[in-house]
Design an enzyme around this catalytic site. Structure first.
Site, PDB file in Angstrom:
ATOM      1  N   SER A  82       0.857  -1.198   0.000  1.00 46.45           N
ATOM      2  CA  SER A  82       0.000   0.000   0.000  1.00 46.45           C
ATOM      3  C   SER A  82       0.884   1.236   0.000  1.00 46.45           C
ATOM      4  O   SER A  82       1.994   1.208   0.570  1.00 46.45           O
ATOM      5  CB  SER A  82      -0.880   0.025   1.250  1.00 46.45           C
ATOM      6  OG  SER A  82      -1.521   1.286   1.368  1.00 46.45           O
ATOM      7  N   TYR A 116      -0.875  -0.663  10.273  1.00 48.35           N
ATOM      8  CA  TYR A 116      -1.195  -1.090   8.904  1.00 48.35           C
ATOM      9  C   TYR A 116      -0.067  -0.653   7.968  1.00 48.35           C
ATOM     10  O   TYR A 116       0.458  -1.458   7.188  1.00 48.35           O
ATOM     11  CB  TYR A 116      -2.527  -0.472   8.491  1.00 48.35           C
ATOM     12  CG  TYR A 116      -2.920  -0.764   7.064  1.00 48.35           C
ATOM     13  CD1 TYR A 116      -3.480  -1.989   6.718  1.00 48.35           C
ATOM     14  CD2 TYR A 116      -2.746   0.191   6.063  1.00 48.35           C
ATOM     15  CE1 TYR A 116      -3.843  -2.257   5.397  1.00 48.35           C
ATOM     16  CE2 TYR A 116      -3.101  -0.071   4.759  1.00 48.35           C
ATOM     17  CZ  TYR A 116      -3.650  -1.296   4.425  1.00 48.35           C
ATOM     18  OH  TYR A 116      -4.008  -1.568   3.125  1.00 48.35           O
TER      19      TYR A 116
HETATM   20  N1  LIG Z   1      -8.901  -0.980  -0.631  1.00 50.14           N
HETATM   21  C1  LIG Z   1      -7.885  -0.140  -0.431  1.00 50.14           C
HETATM   22  O1  LIG Z   1      -8.057   1.091  -0.329  1.00 50.14           O
HETATM   23  C2  LIG Z   1      -6.485  -0.696  -0.350  1.00 50.14           C
HETATM   24  C3  LIG Z   1      -5.415   0.213  -0.503  1.00 50.14           C
HETATM   25  C4  LIG Z   1      -4.128  -0.258  -0.418  1.00 50.14           C
HETATM   26  C5  LIG Z   1      -3.894  -1.610  -0.205  1.00 50.14           C
HETATM   27  N2  LIG Z   1      -4.939  -2.469  -0.055  1.00 50.14           N
HETATM   28  C6  LIG Z   1      -4.621  -3.890   0.211  1.00 50.14           C
HETATM   29  O2  LIG Z   1      -5.249  -4.704  -0.757  1.00 50.14           O
HETATM   30  C7  LIG Z   1      -5.484  -5.995  -0.211  1.00 50.14           C
HETATM   31  C8  LIG Z   1      -6.942  -6.392  -0.462  1.00 50.14           C
HETATM   32  O3  LIG Z   1      -7.754  -5.471   0.237  1.00 50.14           O
HETATM   33  P1  LIG Z   1      -9.226  -5.091  -0.196  1.00 50.14           P
HETATM   34  O4  LIG Z   1      -9.307  -3.629  -0.228  1.00 50.14           O
HETATM   35  O5  LIG Z   1      -9.658  -5.885  -1.350  1.00 50.14           O
HETATM   36  O6  LIG Z   1      -9.975  -5.562   1.145  1.00 50.14           O
HETATM   37  P2  LIG Z   1     -11.342  -6.315   1.392  1.00 50.14           P
HETATM   38  O7  LIG Z   1     -12.351  -5.934   0.378  1.00 50.14           O
HETATM   39  O8  LIG Z   1     -11.633  -6.115   2.850  1.00 50.14           O
HETATM   40  O9  LIG Z   1     -10.928  -7.840   1.132  1.00 50.14           O
HETATM   41  C9  LIG Z   1      -9.993  -8.484   1.956  1.00 50.14           C
HETATM   42  C10 LIG Z   1      -9.914  -9.953   1.576  1.00 50.14           C
HETATM   43  O10 LIG Z   1      -9.052 -10.608   2.511  1.00 50.14           O
HETATM   44  C11 LIG Z   1      -9.766 -11.689   3.100  1.00 50.14           C
HETATM   45  N3  LIG Z   1      -9.370 -11.845   4.490  1.00 50.14           N
HETATM   46  C12 LIG Z   1      -9.506 -10.948   5.504  1.00 50.14           C
HETATM   47  N4  LIG Z   1      -9.048 -11.470   6.646  1.00 50.14           N
HETATM   48  C13 LIG Z   1      -8.638 -12.735   6.355  1.00 50.14           C
HETATM   49  C14 LIG Z   1      -8.086 -13.783   7.118  1.00 50.14           C
HETATM   50  N5  LIG Z   1      -7.871 -13.657   8.437  1.00 50.14           N
HETATM   51  N6  LIG Z   1      -7.768 -14.938   6.508  1.00 50.14           N
HETATM   52  C15 LIG Z   1      -7.994 -15.091   5.172  1.00 50.14           C
HETATM   53  N7  LIG Z   1      -8.496 -14.139   4.401  1.00 50.14           N
HETATM   54  C16 LIG Z   1      -8.829 -12.970   4.990  1.00 50.14           C
HETATM   55  C17 LIG Z   1     -11.246 -11.314   2.982  1.00 50.14           C
HETATM   56  O11 LIG Z   1     -12.074 -12.455   2.890  1.00 50.14           O
HETATM   57  P3  LIG Z   1     -12.842 -13.188   4.102  1.00 50.14           P
HETATM   58  O12 LIG Z   1     -13.492 -12.140   4.925  1.00 50.14           O
HETATM   59  O13 LIG Z   1     -13.785 -14.088   3.348  1.00 50.14           O
HETATM   60  O14 LIG Z   1     -11.768 -13.952   4.815  1.00 50.14           O
HETATM   61  C18 LIG Z   1     -11.249 -10.634   1.624  1.00 50.14           C
HETATM   62  O15 LIG Z   1     -11.324 -11.596   0.600  1.00 50.14           O
HETATM   63  C19 LIG Z   1      -5.113  -5.903   1.269  1.00 50.14           C
HETATM   64  O16 LIG Z   1      -3.821  -6.420   1.467  1.00 50.14           O
HETATM   65  C20 LIG Z   1      -5.144  -4.413   1.533  1.00 50.14           C
HETATM   66  O17 LIG Z   1      -4.313  -4.059   2.612  1.00 50.14           O
HETATM   67  C21 LIG Z   1      -6.242  -2.053  -0.126  1.00 50.14           C
END
Ligand SMILES: NC(=O)c1ccc[n+]([C@@H]2O[C@H](COP(=O)([O-])OP(=O)(O)OC[C@H]3O[C@@H](n4cnc5c(N)ncnc54)[C@H](OP(=O)(O)O)[C@@H]3O)[C@@H](O)[C@H]2O)c1
Length: 262
Positions: free
Chosen positions: A140, A153
């Site tokens: 990120s 984070y």
């Molecule tokens: N969205 C943003 O603004 C943003 C910005 C920068 C970086 N990121 C990074 O991008 C990645 C994906 O994030 P996202 O935005 O797509 O988030 P999201 O919509 O909350 O999705 C997170 C995913 O991780 C899974 N997950 C969460 N806790 C888990 C656990 N304990 N074990 C296994 N799976 C788990 C969730 O599925 P379940 O609940 O089914 O387990 C879901 O599939 C992350 O690493 C995040 O830090 C996101």
């Protein structure tokens, strides 16, 4: 391994991971989808099998649970059809560092840093033996910006970036590609978990745009891909400034400003 390697994606039940699943399936890759929510994984798998005629396996796992994590590590170690790992699962905690408390701080580190590094460590020896394979780690821009106030984070995301750069140096010459993707605010459910209204942010990227840009970086074999950064020269200048310090770190004595201080 088939012509197209299978792709194991963590955090594939929604958000960025689910879009990676869609895009890799569209490219003809079989998939292994990992997350906790089995129903969501099954629904996505069903759609991808129907739309793209690829094989999709599901592994229900909580990657903060060591037994569940060990199952995924074993799959990566033993299943030679898997040639790409997308280390995407990640979460954050609401509140400031003081408000989050020990358990939430540990949970974020367990998922974003420990699980990610263990999965890379599980697969890397096989990829090196085979002389091929790709590891995509989702970091990120927060890992570059303590000013954003998402301290733990951001610290895990700085870890992801450093790990990826180190792995690139170690594994790159052995034929293994390593990419760190650094998204900025992207419209997914992560903001709900963080207790933040995504619509209050100055700019939010749509998740399809983010993943499509990240895959341009993947196809170009970039080590660091920052989809929102308009001027790539800014990253290059930042990295050059860092690299310029490196030869100066080996010194027999502390720097003059720390000696003979009155
Ligand atoms: N969205 C943003 O603004 C943003 C910005 C920068 C970086 N990121 C990074 O991008 C990645 C994906 O994030 P996202 O935005 O797509 O988030 P999201 O919509 O909350 O999705 C997170 C995913 O991780 C899974 N997950 C969460 N806790 C888990 C656990 N304990 N074990 C296994 N799976 C788990 C969730 O599925 P379940 O609940 O089914 O387990 C879901 O599939 C992350 O690493 C995040 O830090 C996101």
């Amino acid at each position: 391994m088939a012509a197209q390697p299978a792709v194991l994606i963590t955090g594939a039940s929604t958000g960025i991971g689910a879009v990676y699943a869609d895009r890799f399936a569209k490219r003809g890759h079989d998939l292994v989808l990992v997350a906790r929510d089995r129903a969501r994984l099954e629904e996505l798998a069903k759609r991808l099998r129907a739309d793209y005629r690829v094989k999709v396996d599901i592994v229900r796992a909580d990657l903060t649970n060591r037994d569940d994590l060990a199952q995924v590590e074993a799959r990566l170690r033993d299943d030679a059809s898997i040639g790409v790992l997308v280390n995407n699962a990640g979460s954050t905690a609401a509140g400031t560092f003081v408000e989050q408390g020990v358990e939430n701080v540990a949970r974020v580190i367990d998922l974003n840093a420990t699980a990610l590094a263990r999965l890379a460590a599980a697969v890397a020896p096989r990829f090196v033996r085979e002389g091929r394979g790709s590891i995509v780690n989702i970091g990120s821009v927060v890992g570059l910006a303590p000013e954003f106030g998402m301290t733990v984070y951001g610290a895990t995301k700085a870890f992801v970036q450093f790990l990826s750069q180190g792995l690139h140096l170690e594994l790159g010459p052995k034929g293994v590609y390593v990419q760190a993707v650094l998204p900025s605010a992207t419209r997914t459910e992560i903001w709900d978990h963080a207790g933040r209204d995504v619509n209050s942010l100055a700019a939010v990227m749509e998740v399809g745009d983010l993943v499509d840009a990240a895959l341009v970086g993947y196809d170009r074999r970039e080590t660091i891909t920052i989809p929102p950064l308009p001027d790539a020269a800014q990253w290059a200048a930042y990295d050059s400034a860092r690299a310029a310090m490196v030869p100066n770190f080996l010194q027999a004595l502390p720097a003059g400003r720390y000696r003979n201080v009155k």
